[in-house]
Write a protein that holds these residues in place. Sequence first.
Motif, PDB file in Angstrom:
ATOM      1  N   ALA A   1      29.700 -27.575 -43.737  1.00 38.67           N
ATOM      2  CA  ALA A   1      29.699 -28.139 -42.377  1.00 38.67           C
ATOM      3  C   ALA A   1      31.131 -28.453 -41.966  1.00 38.67           C
ATOM      4  O   ALA A   1      31.937 -28.850 -42.793  1.00 38.67           O
ATOM      5  N   PRO A   2      31.447 -28.177 -40.738  1.00 38.36           N
ATOM      6  CA  PRO A   2      30.611 -27.754 -39.632  1.00 38.36           C
ATOM      7  C   PRO A   2      30.470 -26.235 -39.500  1.00 38.36           C
ATOM      8  O   PRO A   2      29.889 -25.739 -38.544  1.00 38.36           O
TER       9      PRO A   2
ATOM     10  N   TYR B   1      30.423 -21.706 -46.298  1.00 42.43           N
ATOM     11  CA  TYR B   1      30.041 -22.248 -44.984  1.00 42.43           C
ATOM     12  C   TYR B   1      29.714 -23.733 -45.038  1.00 42.43           C
ATOM     13  O   TYR B   1      28.662 -24.157 -44.592  1.00 42.43           O
TER      14      TYR B   1
ATOM     15  N   ASP C   1      24.475 -15.000 -38.187  1.00 41.68           N
ATOM     16  CA  ASP C   1      23.052 -14.680 -38.143  1.00 41.68           C
ATOM     17  C   ASP C   1      22.866 -13.323 -38.795  1.00 41.68           C
ATOM     18  O   ASP C   1      23.281 -12.307 -38.252  1.00 41.68           O
TER      19      ASP C   1
ATOM     20  N   THR D   1      29.014 -22.493 -39.923  1.00 44.61           N
ATOM     21  CA  THR D   1      27.660 -21.974 -40.071  1.00 44.61           C
ATOM     22  C   THR D   1      27.733 -20.482 -40.380  1.00 44.61           C
ATOM     23  O   THR D   1      28.593 -19.781 -39.839  1.00 44.61           O
TER      24      THR D   1
END
Length: 110
Positions: free
Chosen positions: A101-102, A99, A107, A104
């Motif tokens: 950048a950019p 992951y 969750d 992410t």
Amino acid sequence: IGYDTPWRQVQAMLELAAMRSEGIDTSQPPLVRQLALMDWYISYELQVRLRPGESLAGARNALYSHIQDVFNEFNVQIMSPNFVMQPEGAVMVAKEHWYPAPATPPDEGK
């Protein structure tokens, strides 16, 4: 996948990727076939059954993502059919670099 990767490992990794993928009917075991023994690599095929009502495009996207992740987890290089020369080191993306950048990470709490 190159001849330096045992076919049994490739089969197990493809099956694992299928079992992790959203939209795949896991009550039907995935089927892995060796289609051809090429000059520098083996051509494999993975067959899965979709859950009713699932989008082919969405399921394929999830499956391809999981295939890349599983092969990286087990440090197995996915080669291009245009393979010319083996690099000195394995060409993989370590999990800690999935992951940058950019991008992410998802969750984990959901």
